[in-house]
Each structure stands twice: as structure tokens, then as C-alpha cells.
Design a protein around this motif. Sequence first.
Motif, PDB file in Angstrom:
ATOM      1  N   ILE A   7       0.828  -1.357   0.157  1.00 35.23           N
ATOM      2  CA  ILE A   7      -0.069  -0.064  -0.036  1.00 35.23           C
ATOM      3  C   ILE A   7       0.765   1.423   0.105  1.00 35.23           C
ATOM      4  O   ILE A   7       0.602   2.251  -0.736  1.00 35.23           O
ATOM      5  N   CYS A  36      -2.564  -3.407  -5.198  1.00 29.71           N
ATOM      6  CA  CYS A  36      -2.316  -2.477  -4.448  1.00 29.71           C
ATOM      7  C   CYS A  36      -1.648  -1.198  -5.193  1.00 29.71           C
ATOM      8  O   CYS A  36      -2.084  -0.041  -5.105  1.00 29.71           O
ATOM      9  N   CYS A  45      -8.478   0.976   1.090  1.00 31.17           N
ATOM     10  CA  CYS A  45      -7.743   0.034   1.875  1.00 31.17           C
ATOM     11  C   CYS A  45      -8.733   0.126   3.381  1.00 31.17           C
ATOM     12  O   CYS A  45      -8.812  -1.050   3.928  1.00 31.17           O
TER      13      CYS A  45
END
Lengths: 211, 470
Positions: A57, A130, A162
Motif C-alpha cells: 500500500i 495495491c 484500504c
Amino acid sequence: MPLTTTLKFSTRAANWNPLVIAWAVSIVLIVVTVAAMNPHPVNRMANLTICLRVSAIIIGIGAAFALIDVMEPTFAAAPRPRRRRRWIRTGVAFVIGGTAWLVILAGAWAAFPATMTFPGPGFLAEGGMCVLTALAATAVPLRRRSDWTAGVMGCALTLTLCVATLFLTGPAWPWPWAGDPVWDTVHARWLGVLPIPIAVLLHANRDVVLT
Amino acid sequence: MNHAVRQLALFEAKLLLRSPVLWTSVAAMLSWRTFGTWRTMPVWHVETVQTATAVTLVGAGAFIATNLAALRDSRPGLAELLSTVPGGRAARSVAILVAGMVVTAVVSALACAVHLVSLLIASVPAGRFDAYEVLAGVVVAVLMAAAGVAVARWVPSLIAAPAVLVVYVWAVFQTGRNWLMPLVPIAGVSGDFSRPSGWHLVYLTALLALITVLGVVRDRRSRVTVAAVGVSLAGVVASGTATLAQPEARARVLDASQAGQVCRRLNGMEYCAYARFAGWIPIWQGVIDPIVRAIPPDRRSGLPGIVQVSAGQRSRGGAADITTGLAWGRNGGEAPLARSMAGQLAATVIGLPGGSRAFHNCDLRGQARAVVALWLLKQAGLEPGTYERTFYDVSNRPMAYRASDFGLIDYGQAELAAADRVLAARDSRERLWAHWRTLVSPETSMATAACLLRLDSLPPAENVRGTPCR
């Protein structure tokens, strides 16, 4: 300009500091996970899995900052279409960001408990998703503004998405542990949603019609 | 703080109060927590910590907002402009710190207060209220606002704040019960474990001082600021050591409030609750009384007591006791718990005792006593249901069982329909009481029950699945 030259200049012109910081943080995370956390195979697996996801992320967000081209407003008169420039930037950011994350993935693979199978393909699907999501989330505001604000907006959007996934429950839970029987089903779904950020990128990287 | 800094702080506070990031995080925290707790009865030692955990969201919003404000100095083209204004970068840091900390303290305290008030709606709160825990949440939010400035000054990059935030969340949930973390969330509601909340609050205050000074010292390295770093660092080390030295930080100690139980005898039934949960006894009584009243008076002696147990103390109470946990519901959320409590009593009445811990795993289809048990629940206004329960065996294989409010006990539509028909009759209680002894016997079939209770044209009985109940 030939493609190789554009590639070279694009790579040089982009701001890679955010990605370097995100990558450094990811390395610290994996080192801490391996060196200082419970080495029991089940804990090790879980901690490395979390580490891989967190680093995917933040590396995605870091790579997305490389999409920002502050010179963009001056390119209106350029003979090359915006689409081409944007896709070159996107490609460069994806490859460099992806490579940075692959280093973390390799580290996790090496440290993964020997008694368990490392589910590499599944992790690759997660990491790809991601990074692409972060790129797409930044590419959309970049249509309107070509400065740091687009990066912040992309970052906020990515983190919101997320956090939103954490509220999914039951069979929709997208973050199973390695060895979970639903791992393959869930990751088939990860691959299934991969076209979404690509579609968003296709849309966001179109030429901007000046009005 | 000179006049210029004061004006700047006022201006930054106004900007911050208009920040969409801050207000979005407040809205997210309030809606998440208020919806999330709307149907559960507040247990203060849980809710105080959960509120402090949730208010981190407001802290995160403030962190991003102050970070963006402090990063103005590093934005392209601004260095030249800013060099012409009075006061340097350090003055701007102080202004943002003051504004950020005051605004965040007020906003996060308000958010906590609104949430805590929402917990009082239609509720009988239980447990131990620890104001230090809520205060710690506010201090952590203020600390994050100050950290926004410190991060911007030491790592002037837009990625730094999100990266720190992600790593912070990672660290909080990865390190578990580490009292050097600003936040020590609780995973479950297993019991009232005391926490070194007072010392932890002192530690957080010292940490707040250190982070605040770190935000200024980058640009103003005077004897005072360097000394302030030293003093606050010493404070962090001292208070951190003291926090870790508390007995509660080292081992999970069950709070004294959970050591003994308060027992009350009401309408012939014994209710035992942990001292700080005694307020729930009248609520339980509201569930149990209608069931007891529907049992013939000569059959009411020897009914089991209602005992509150926590996960760590499953052995408490007799094997026959009706057990309930440390949770209850409100605004409709209590229905399944009330059904379970009433169902355990009804199961005892028809001769299937053992409470929720009994592993009956049997089927009541075709037995008259199922009608009695279902009628008991229905006439108390509870709507019985069956569902699937999954247990995991030693090798983690899922094992599915049919379960109902009575335990691992199944029944069919015929029994449910018969209970409805009895309930509809005006003299239902008299009909049942007249043949009670026969009806609760495991030997009595549905056909006999239909005859005794004068029920005709019942749906056909289903075949027994699994072992019949004995």
C-alpha cells in the motif's frame, strides 16, 4: 522523440523521493518483523503477510507521486498526445514501484516459515492490485491539477479504499492468511478486480481537451 | 509567544477548523462507533478503551491537516514568498502546533463526549468507567496533531505522513499489549482486566511534550529548546519505565470488580452478576419472570439460577446453571441474548438441563415437550429460531450442528405450528397446566399432545434428524 529518450527523461524528471521513503519504511517493517517478532511459524507467517500488504500500500502511494508532472500545463502545445506521456509515466512508476515491492516480497519469501508454502502468486495479485489502485487513484485528480495536491488526493483515496476493505466480512474478506482454504478463491477475485484500476487508468490517461 | 505568532496561530486554527480532512475523520469516527455500539449495552471498561481507539481517527485527520500546513514551507515556489514575512519557519511551526493541538483537543474531546452520550440512550451501562482511558484517547489525538508538524519538519515529504500513519496502525495492532505504544487497544470483551491507565496517561503527556519540542527544535536550536528536548526525553523514559513497572502492565490481572459476584433472589429465582454488572439483574429478571410465571407453581421449585460468567471463568456456577456473559444488547440487540437465556430455562423445564454449555446435539421432532418449550418462549414475547452452529475439531475441521435457543437442539415446523396454535387459544395456560407432567415427558409424542391440547389439523410431523433427545 523516440520512446527510449522519453522513458529516460520521464524517469529522471519524476520525483522519486516519496517512493524511496516508502521503500525504506517497508524495509524497516520487514526487518523488524523478522528480527524482533515472534518466530513461531504461525506468527511469522501472519506478521510477514501483514508486512507485505502494508508495504504494497505505501509503496503504491509512493510510486503514485512519480506520476505528478509539474510541467504538464506547459505541454498543451506539445506535438505528442497527453495519453502517450501519461502511459509512459504510469509504466515507469509501475515498474519501479513494483520492483521496489518485489524486493520486499523476496525478503518475505526468504524469511517465510519453511514448514509452509509461500503463496507467491496470490501475493503478486495483491501487490499488483495495491500499486495499480494507488496509481489510478492519483491519475484521476491529475486530469485537473498537475501538482502535489493530486498526490495527496490519490493517497487519501487509496487509504480510504484500504480502510474500507477492512469492513468487508465473511466470504468478501479480501485479506486471508496463507494456508487458508479460501486463499485461491479470494485471489482469483483479486485478479478479477484487476481490470478496474486499469480501466480507471485508461480513462484518466486520456487526452485532456482544453476549453 | 509574540503577537505575530499569536495571530498566525489564530489564523491556522481557523484554517484547521475548516479542514475537510479533520471533519471527515470526526464524521467517520462518530458514525462508525455510534452505529457499531447502537445495539450493544455499554460496558464502560470496554467502551472507554474502544472510544480512545476510535478517536485515533480524529487524530489521524489532525495529523494529516497539521502536516499539510507545516509542509507549506517546502512547497515549490513558496520559500521565496515566505522569506518576506515576519517570523521564521520556527514561528510558523509554533503557530501550527498551538493551533493544531488546541483545535484537536477540543474537537476530539467533543467527539468523545458525543459518542459517550450516545451510549447512554436506552441503556443501563455496566462495568468500570476509567476516565483516564478516554483522556488518553484525547491526548493521543493531540499528540498526533503535534506529530504532523514534527514529521513535516524532519521529513519534508508528502509521503511521510501517510507512511507514518500506516506504520503507526501496523505497530499498534502488531505489538499487542505494549504499554510504550500510545494506544493499547483491547481485542475482546473477555473480562475487566485492569490496565495501568494512569501511568500510561502520564507517559503520553511526556511523549506529547517531546514531540512538540521536536517540531520546534529543527529550526530553533537554542539552549532552551535543546534543554526542553532533554527534559521531555527524560520524562518519557521515566514515565515509560514507571508504566512498564506497574503490575497490570506485566500480567493480565482481573480487576477486583470481577472477583466477587452479587446474588439476588427475585420472584424465587437466583440471579448472580459481577458487582459492576448488578444493574443488569432487573433486565434479566424481565426475561426470566414471564417464563417462570408460565410454569405451574408446583413445578417452579428447583429451577436453576442465572449466573454471569466471563470467558476466563467458564467453570463458575453449577453445571445446571443458566449462564450469561459480559455482554447484553439495547435497541433490539438484546433479542438473541434474551432468547438464549429464556431458552436455557425452557430447556431445563422440559428436562434438558445444562445451560449453554451442554452438548445435547439432539432432535426434539415429534416430542410434545418441544411444544411446551416453544410456547414458553413465545408467550414471553420471544421469537424462537433455529440456526447452524459450527465448531472446529482438534484438526481445525469445521463441524456443523443444528442449534436453537435451547442449545444444540433441533426441532421442526410441526412443533412450532403447534406452539403457535396453543398460544392463540384463550385458555392456553390452563390447557398446558392440566397435562403438564405428561407434556414435558420425553415419552409423549406430538400426536398425544395434539389430542391432550385439543389441536386438530396440525402440519404433518417431520422425520427425526439425528439422535432424538432423551
